[in-house]
Design an enzyme around this catalytic site. Structure first.
Site, short mmCIF file in Angstrom:
data_model
loop_
_atom_site.label_atom_id
_atom_site.label_comp_id
_atom_site.label_asym_id
_atom_site.label_seq_id
_atom_site.Cartn_x
_atom_site.Cartn_y
_atom_site.Cartn_z
N CYS A 192 15.80 -5.99 6.46
CA CYS A 192 15.22 -7.32 6.41
C CYS A 192 15.66 -7.92 5.07
O CYS A 192 15.51 -7.30 4.03
CB CYS A 192 13.69 -7.27 6.47
SG CYS A 192 12.94 -8.91 6.24
N GLY A 219 0.08 0.16 -4.95
CA GLY A 219 -1.18 -0.57 -4.83
C GLY A 219 -2.20 -0.01 -5.79
O GLY A 219 -2.34 1.21 -5.89
N SER A 244 11.12 -1.49 -14.34
CA SER A 244 11.77 -1.46 -13.04
C SER A 244 13.26 -1.82 -13.12
O SER A 244 14.04 -1.38 -12.28
CB SER A 244 11.05 -2.39 -12.06
OG SER A 244 10.88 -3.66 -12.64
N CYS A 250 0.83 -1.19 0.00
CA CYS A 250 0.00 0.00 0.00
C CYS A 250 0.87 1.25 0.00
O CYS A 250 2.05 1.19 0.31
CB CYS A 250 -0.86 0.08 1.26
SG CYS A 250 -1.98 -1.29 1.45
N ASN A 258 0.07 0.84 5.75
CA ASN A 258 0.89 0.09 4.82
C ASN A 258 1.67 -0.93 5.62
O ASN A 258 2.39 -0.57 6.55
CB ASN A 258 1.86 1.03 4.08
CG ASN A 258 2.86 0.27 3.22
OD1 ASN A 258 2.59 -0.83 2.76
ND2 ASN A 258 4.02 0.85 3.02
N GLY A 259 1.56 -2.21 5.24
CA GLY A 259 2.29 -3.25 5.96
C GLY A 259 1.40 -4.44 6.22
O GLY A 259 0.29 -4.53 5.69
N CYS A 304 13.60 -12.88 2.66
CA CYS A 304 13.21 -13.69 1.51
C CYS A 304 14.43 -14.30 0.83
O CYS A 304 14.29 -15.23 0.05
CB CYS A 304 12.31 -12.93 0.54
SG CYS A 304 12.78 -11.28 0.21
N CYS A 356 7.33 -13.68 1.95
CA CYS A 356 7.28 -12.50 2.82
C CYS A 356 6.00 -12.55 3.65
O CYS A 356 4.93 -12.87 3.13
CB CYS A 356 7.29 -11.22 1.99
SG CYS A 356 7.22 -9.74 3.02
N TYR A 388 12.99 -3.20 -6.06
CA TYR A 388 11.85 -3.20 -6.97
C TYR A 388 10.70 -2.27 -6.55
O TYR A 388 10.14 -1.58 -7.38
CB TYR A 388 11.33 -4.64 -7.10
CG TYR A 388 10.01 -4.77 -7.80
CD1 TYR A 388 9.86 -4.41 -9.13
CD2 TYR A 388 8.89 -5.27 -7.13
CE1 TYR A 388 8.64 -4.53 -9.77
CE2 TYR A 388 7.66 -5.40 -7.78
CZ TYR A 388 7.55 -5.03 -9.09
OH TYR A 388 6.35 -5.14 -9.72
FE1 SF4 Z 1 9.40 -9.23 2.99
FE2 SF4 Z 1 11.70 -9.91 1.78
FE3 SF4 Z 1 11.09 -7.36 2.23
FE4 SF4 Z 1 11.73 -8.94 4.29
S1 SF4 Z 1 13.07 -8.33 2.56
S2 SF4 Z 1 10.04 -7.46 4.22
S3 SF4 Z 1 10.81 -10.89 3.64
S4 SF4 Z 1 9.99 -8.75 0.86
#
Ligand code: SF4
Length: 478
Positions: A450, A44, A300, A17, A118-119, A453, A399, A259
């Protein structure tokens, strides 16, 4: 079958979002929110909405569709006041329907409050049960409404006290804006998973998911909203307090740089466009190949292809032209059109490709359902060799923090090694950017992100079988 959003085989990650909040006495705040959301459309495309407040009441308008389709001049004229929040949605919890469009407005003994989020939360079921214990039932099936209702029924004399009481129980990703008739409140989770920034336009304050929204309305980027920050803006100006969570660590989603974010956005003082150019350059060092030209899968991957071409010394060309106006359509193509595959989205340039050894740069391969069609399309257009280069490491985990990837069993890299993926997509060679190379290219310390993924290191415990329709499922079970 092609998805209704124009992604021919559903092989894209989808953003959760975009949100915007404006405290702007003397401004046409609904119009500013509209153009801010217009700049956040990439985050979104399912629904859009704007709520405004004038010190006494909150007005709200939302509907399914793109920002430009949802609002007319009359709709904006009906949204009066000196504050606004806005939202553009891709559903990650709760199905795509008008009832789940945001902002959501909730009544309470303190008066109404509107929320745009968003989240994605990771303890939605737990929170829904706590809400039920208080005798309250959400009207929608979004985790966002649950946050709002928990705040509305929490102990505390004002909204800030209630939010501070509630947020330590809320686990997951949230970058959101709330608005009472008198206050705009921006909140970012203690991990800082989704971006959220603060800007200034004259005497107005603007909070937005990305700085491109600030640029669009002529506002200046001031700073990121800090992870765990609760920023309150009212007639007394802005002030901040923080959410207590001693276990939290910085965990900005690294895919924002790969991305999701627009290339003209700045996140943590880093222009996304330049980070992507550097990713392409690093990819050229890690996976060089003899070829005649470098081209992107548009749009992209364009900055990364520019970076690859520059670092490798190969010429940059465009071999695929994207239909830039592709958007959501519920009209499905017939069998003959379906067989033409990705031509719905891309048209190749045979005069550029014929007889050439081509390096194709893309940002990710998720399920591996679109890439084979893209490679086949390039070969049919005359490409002699196709070398795929990807500006992310192999995606081996789903994710749970606000991005609609795919279930793990659907992720091609979770199920095949790289030579097998190369054969599956029909390329002559395949190279992924290393995780180390990705982090070096962004230019920020790796412990800020993070990266789950790619490496499975989720910043918080996640429920691996969680489904985005978790609340619908819970309702049906009752
Ligand atoms: Fe999700 Fe990967 Fe982004 Fe972590 S890095 S929030 S697992 S898409």
């Amino acid at each position: 079958m092609p998805r209704p959003d124009g992604d021919p085989a559903g092989d894209r990650m989808h953003e959760a979002c975009g949100v915007i909040g404006i405290f702007g006495p003397g401004e046409e705040v609904a119009r500013l929110a509209f153009f801010g959301l217009y700049a956040l459309q990439h985050r979104g495309q399912e629904s859009a909405g704007i709520a405004t407040a004038d010190g006494h009441r909150i007005g709200l308008y939302s509907d399914m569709g793109l920002v430009s389709q949802v609002f007319s001049e009359d709709d904006l004229a009906g949204l009066t006041g000196h504050m606004a929040i806005g939202h553009t949605r891709y559903s990650t919890t709760g199905s795509s329907c008008v009832e789940n469009a945001q902002p959501i407005c909730i009544e309470s003994d303190l008066g109404p409050i509107a929320i745009a989020h968003n989240g994605n939360l990771v303890n939605t079921s737990y929170l829904a049960e706590r809400l039920e214990e208080r005798g309250d039932t959400p009207l929608t099936t979004t985790d966002s409404e649950i946050i709002g209702r928990l705040c509305a029924t929490a102990p505390g004399r004002d909204w800030v006290e209630r939010i501070r009481h509630t947020m330590p129980f809320v686990k997951g990703a949230y970058s959101m804006v709330m608005m009472s008739p008198r206050q705009l409140i921006a909140i970012r989770d203690p991990y800082g998973i989704r971006p959220l920034c603060l800007g200034r336009l004259g005497k107005s304050w603007i909070v937005a998911s990305e700085s491109c929204a600030l640029d669009t309305i002529g506002a200046e980027l001031l700073r990121e909203i800090q992870r765990g920050e609760i920023l309150i803006i009212d007639e007394g100006g802005p002030r901040s307090c923080h959410i207590d969570d001693p276990d939290a660590r910085a965990a900005l989603c690294i895919f924002e740089y790969i991305y999701f974010a627009r290339p003209d956005s700045v996140i943590d003082d880093t222009l996304v466009y330049l980070a992507r150019e550097r990713m392409g350059a690093t990819l050229a060092q890690e996976h060089p190949v003899e070829a005649d030209l470098v081209m992107p899968v548009p749009d992209s991957a364009t900055p990364a292809a520019v970076g690859y071409a520059r670092a490798s010394g190969l010429p940059y060309r465009e071999g695929l032209i994207k239909n830039r106006y592709i958007g959501r359509t519920f009209i499905q193509p017939d069998q003959r059109l379906r067989e033409s595959g990705v031509k719905l989205k891309f048209n190749p340039l045979p005069d550029v490709l014929n007889g050439k050894r081509v390096v194709v740069v893309d940002d990710s391969i998720v399920r591996g359902t679109t890439t084979p069609s893209t490679v086949a399309l390039l070969r049919r257009a005359g490409a002699r060799e196709v070398h795929m280069r990807v500006t992310s490491p192999p995606m081996v985990n789903s994710c749970y923090l606000g991005i609609d990837t795919a279930r793990r069993e659907e992720l091609i890299a979770a199920n095949m090694d790289i030579p097998s993926i190369c054969r599956h997509i029909g390329a002559d060679s395949l190279g992924y950017l290393s995780l180390h190379g990705l982090i070096e290219s962004i230019g920020l310390p790796g412990d800020r992100f993070c990266q789950a993924c790619f490496n499975g290191d989720y910043p918080m415990p996640v429920q691996l079988d969680l489904d985005k329709l978790v609340l619908e499922g819970a309702r049906r079970a009752r």
